[in-house]
Every structure is written in C-alpha cells, then in structure tokens.
Design an enzyme around this catalytic site. Structure first.
Site, mmCIF file in Angstrom:
data_model
loop_
_atom_site.group_PDB
_atom_site.id
_atom_site.type_symbol
_atom_site.label_atom_id
_atom_site.label_comp_id
_atom_site.label_asym_id
_atom_site.label_seq_id
_atom_site.Cartn_x
_atom_site.Cartn_y
_atom_site.Cartn_z
ATOM 1 C CD GLU A 91 76.264 1.753 70.650
ATOM 2 O OE1 GLU A 91 75.490 2.594 71.329
ATOM 3 O OE2 GLU A 91 75.818 0.982 70.217
ATOM 4 C CB CYS A 104 81.317 -7.587 69.065
ATOM 5 S SG CYS A 104 80.555 -7.013 67.760
ATOM 6 C CB CYS A 111 77.541 1.026 58.118
ATOM 7 S SG CYS A 111 77.862 -0.053 56.753
ATOM 8 C CB CYS A 115 72.128 -4.340 55.507
ATOM 9 S SG CYS A 115 73.823 -4.446 54.695
ATOM 10 C CB CYS A 118 71.964 -3.572 59.967
ATOM 11 S SG CYS A 118 73.339 -3.010 60.949
ATOM 12 C CD GLU A 163 82.032 -4.758 54.937
ATOM 13 O OE1 GLU A 163 81.201 -5.205 55.370
ATOM 14 O OE2 GLU A 163 83.299 -5.440 54.856
ATOM 15 C CG LEU A 218 74.403 -16.000 52.201
ATOM 16 C CD1 LEU A 218 75.374 -15.594 50.863
ATOM 17 C CD2 LEU A 218 74.810 -17.528 52.206
ATOM 18 C CG HIS A 219 72.084 -12.015 56.303
ATOM 19 N ND1 HIS A 219 72.503 -12.654 57.254
ATOM 20 C CD2 HIS A 219 72.776 -10.639 56.361
ATOM 21 C CE1 HIS A 219 73.192 -12.100 58.066
ATOM 22 N NE2 HIS A 219 73.451 -10.873 57.490
ATOM 23 C CG ASN A 293 68.936 -9.218 67.656
ATOM 24 O OD1 ASN A 293 68.882 -10.226 68.500
ATOM 25 N ND2 ASN A 293 70.483 -9.414 67.187
ATOM 26 C CB CYS A 336 74.059 -9.112 65.636
ATOM 27 S SG CYS A 336 75.105 -10.298 65.922
HETATM 28 N N1 SAH Z 1 79.516 -4.877 58.190
HETATM 29 C C1 SAH Z 1 79.737 -6.273 58.569
HETATM 30 C C2 SAH Z 1 80.111 -6.416 60.018
HETATM 31 C C3 SAH Z 1 79.068 -5.763 60.958
HETATM 32 S S1 SAH Z 1 77.605 -6.391 61.112
HETATM 33 C C4 SAH Z 1 78.828 -7.092 58.057
HETATM 34 O O1 SAH Z 1 77.781 -6.745 57.741
HETATM 35 O O2 SAH Z 1 79.244 -8.310 58.015
HETATM 36 C C5 SAH Z 1 77.695 -7.735 61.974
HETATM 37 C C6 SAH Z 1 76.447 -8.970 61.821
HETATM 38 O O3 SAH Z 1 75.323 -8.485 62.316
HETATM 39 C C7 SAH Z 1 76.263 -9.176 60.479
HETATM 40 O O4 SAH Z 1 76.234 -10.638 60.106
HETATM 41 C C8 SAH Z 1 75.258 -8.564 59.940
HETATM 42 O O5 SAH Z 1 74.219 -8.934 58.915
HETATM 43 C C9 SAH Z 1 74.258 -9.095 61.354
HETATM 44 N N2 SAH Z 1 72.900 -8.143 61.710
HETATM 45 C C10 SAH Z 1 72.725 -6.919 61.227
HETATM 46 N N3 SAH Z 1 71.617 -6.544 61.575
HETATM 47 C C11 SAH Z 1 71.178 -7.595 62.479
HETATM 48 C C12 SAH Z 1 69.720 -7.760 62.905
HETATM 49 N N4 SAH Z 1 69.092 -6.670 63.282
HETATM 50 N N5 SAH Z 1 69.908 -9.001 63.744
HETATM 51 C C13 SAH Z 1 70.468 -9.848 63.835
HETATM 52 N N6 SAH Z 1 71.817 -9.789 62.889
HETATM 53 C C14 SAH Z 1 71.991 -8.478 62.140
HETATM 54 FE FE1 SF4 Z 2 76.602 -1.952 57.482
HETATM 55 FE FE2 SF4 Z 2 76.838 -4.707 58.188
HETATM 56 FE FE3 SF4 Z 2 74.799 -3.083 59.064
HETATM 57 FE FE4 SF4 Z 2 75.067 -3.802 56.479
HETATM 58 S S1 SF4 Z 2 74.715 -5.473 58.330
HETATM 59 S S2 SF4 Z 2 74.535 -1.824 57.516
HETATM 60 S S3 SF4 Z 2 77.407 -3.793 56.213
HETATM 61 S S4 SF4 Z 2 77.143 -2.724 59.579
#
Ligand code: SAH
Ligand code: SF4
Length: 349
Positions: A91, A104, A111, A115, A118, A163, A218-219, A293, A336
C-alpha cells in the site's frame, strides 16, 4: 531466461544491448523510457523500431506494480493498494495539504520488526521491494495527485509498510532514481526516510553522504520503555542508535526528526517528557508528537488532548522544537501504522 530490465544500471543495460548488437544511444533511449517516462510496456516505446521492441520483449521483462484498489478519505487522503507481479500486495498513501503533496511509500511486503502498536508489524515480512516497485508507487501516487488536485507530488516519505534500512540497497537506488534527472528529478531535500532504529544502516547512509532527511521512530526515550513496544531496541539500544544519529548529523548537517507517538499512561507523563528532552539535547533535532491511530488488537490507546498539550508545552518550554501531527486518512485505514492490506486482492474481483 528473460532478465528484469529495470534491475540493470545504465552501464549494464548498455552492455546487454551491445550483446544484442544495439548501439549505446539505444540503451539511453530505453533507460529514459523506463525511468523518466515511467513506461512499463515495451510496445509503447515509440521511438524504437518494431524489431527492437520485439527483441526487448524476447529478452527482458519489466517487474512493475499495478493499481489494485484506490480509496479516498473524507479529508482528501488517497490510499492505493498495489499488486506486485507475484500477486503480493502493498500500500501507498498520498496526503494532500495546502503547501505540499506528500506520498508515503512502502519499502517491504510486511515487516519483520513487529512493533507492538503497528498494523504492518502484525503481518510477516514476505520480501523486500525492488527499487522499481518503490519507484512505481511514487509514479502512481503522483498520477492521483495530478488527477484529484492538479498538483504534482512535492514530498516523499518512506513511512509505509516495512523497514527501509533493512532493504538498504533497493531503497537507496529508488531514491537515486527519484532524484536524478534521468528519473523524476525531485530534490533529495524533499525525501524523508523513517527508521525504527537500524544503527548500521544509519552509519552507512552517513558514510555515503546521503542528503535526504532522516526520521527515527523513537516513541519512548528510555531503553526500559522502548523495549516494551519495539523489539528492535534489543539489538539496537538507544545509545547505539543515538551515536549513529550523531554520526549522521556530523557527516550530513541534517537535523534528525524524532517521531514520538503519545500513548495514554505509557509514555505521556511529565517524567517521560523530561527523558525525551534529555535525549533530544544529544543531537540537533525536531520532534513530531504523533497521535496514535488505534489498531485492532493493540492494548495501547491514544493520550488525551490535555496530556498531549501539556507534554508538548513541556518540550517547548525546554527549548525543544516540537510539533503535533494529527492523523490523516483514518477512515480508510491510511494513517500511520494502519497499512495492513485490509483490502485483499479478491475484494476487487
Ligand atoms: N519502519 C519504519 C517506517 C514505517 S512506519 C519505521 O518504523 O520508522 C511509519 C511511522 O508510523 C513510524 O514512525 C511508526 O512508528 C508509525 N506508526 C506505526 N504504527 C502507528 C500507529 N498505530 N499510530 C501512529 N503511528 C504509527
Ligand atoms: Fe515495521 Fe515500522 Fe511498523 Fe515497526 S513501525 S512494525 S518497523 S513498519
């Protein structure tokens, strides 16, 4: 066996065509069709003879993605589901704003990093995307941007599925193609790569003098908390990642963007803000405070507006450059962390 023509560099294409008794300038013409004109069909390469087009057809194929489904959010955000030639789905999202049109893009199918917050992390990593497959997303999202808003893309973020730094070579090649005049000719200043913290990849980008922007997901500002939500922190603890970012900054002069999703009662306290401030002082940076989200099956929820405001205020009062980023495209699962191929291929058939 046919070869994937877009996997070839211009030099390799010249060599391949020499073997087919074609002069160098033909290779250049073909290369221009493939990238600059984003042509995915040899038949349409109109300044080549019919004979040469047939020869190309017999010797090469173009591994491109196609549009499968396109959805438009009430806020204008457009999500596209793409089908790869091996039937895998990815997507990409186009986010319109007053002063910018952002694409984007995804870098992997699924992936491997899982995490906790996500949706992509719940899918398994199936494979890396080829540079051409990443490039195609930009081209197709640009068409949407032109069609719906009469404006071309201005920015590209590698924040879709996957990633990017675990698919280093293809991602870097796609950026090269997007930024050279033989490709889309966009400025590298308009490109942001987001990583969950692959220190080795960050160091490599620094050594290669990459000029685009770098964001770190970072988070959480301590290892103890980050380990609870991001497995990558086991192999890449914060000290190692921050050292790599510092190295990147010293080599490129580019400030780092920290992405920080604010989760209710997890990382949104005054004390969390203080940890973040301390960390931010280590390398010149900005902070994006991101609204979480909701993803099905995730135990975390988004912080209250009150906490969000207070958290941001504490950062600002301590001289940190912080902005709140509201989500876009939530109604179509385009925000995101929501990209999870919910619209499967058979939805369309
Ligand atoms: N894998 C890479 C790039 C893709 S994720 C990374 O993790 O940076 C893109 C962004 O969306 C990242 O900052 C990720 O942490 C964030 N993200 C993931 N799940 C999310 C959610 N449920 N709500 C808001 N942001 C989220
Ligand atoms: Fe993969 Fe980025 Fe989602 Fe983490 S936040 S699972 S690294 S896509």
């Amino acid at each position: 066996m046919k070869k994937e023509i877009r996997a070839l560099s211009i030099e390799n294409l010249i060599t391949e065509l020499e073997a087919l008794k074609q002069p160098k300038f033909r290779a250049k013409q073909i290369y221009e069709w493939l990238w600059n004109k984003s042509c995915v069909d040899f038949e349409q390469m109109s300044n080549l003879s019919k004979e040469l087009r047939n020869t190309l057809q017999q010797n090469f194929y173009i591994n491109h993605i196609t549009e499968n489904i396109t959805q438009k959010s009430s806020d204008g955000t457009i999500k596209m589901g793409f089908k790869c030639q091996d039937d895998r789905m990815i997507e990409g999202v186009m986010i319109p704003a007053d002063n910018r049109m952002t694409a984007c893009v995804s870098s992997q199918v699924g992936c491997s990093l899982s995490c906790k917050f996500c949706a992509t992390g719940f899918l398994k990593r199936e494979r890396n995307l080829e540079a051409g497959e990443i490039y195609d997303q930009v081209v197709l999202l640009n068409q949407q941007s032109l069609h719906h808003f009469e404006k071309p893309l201005t920015n590209i973020v590698y924040m879709g599925m996957g990633e990017p730094l675990l698919n280093y070579d293809n991602v870097m090649r796609s950026i090269n193609l997007i930024t050279t005049d033989e490709g889309l000719g966009m400025s590298s200043k308009r490109i942001t790569v987001s990583t969950s913290g692959v220190a080795r990849g960050i160091m490599r980008m620094a050594d290669e003098g990459k000029k685009f922007n770098l964001a770190l997901s970072l988070h959480a500002a301590t290892d103890e908390k980050r380990l609870q939500i991001m497995d990558i922190n086991k192999s890449n603890p914060l000290d190692t990642v921050i050292d790599a970012l510092s190295y990147f900054y010293n080599k490129t002069g580019n400030k780092i963007t920290y992405e920080y999703i604010l989760f209710k009662d997890f990382n949104d306290s005054d004390e969390d803000a203080k940890h973040l401030i301390k960390l931010c002082k280590k390398v010149p940076s900005f902070v994006n405070i991101i609204e979480y989200n909701q993803v099905d099956g995730v135990e975390y929820t988004k912080a209250t507006d009150e906490r969000l405001q207070r958290f941001t205020m504490i950062l600002e009062q301590n001289g940190i450059d912080a902005k709140v980023r509201r989500s876009r495209g939530k109604d179509i699962d385009a925000a995101c962390g929501q990209l999870a191929n919910k619209n499967k291929l058979h939805d369309r058939i």
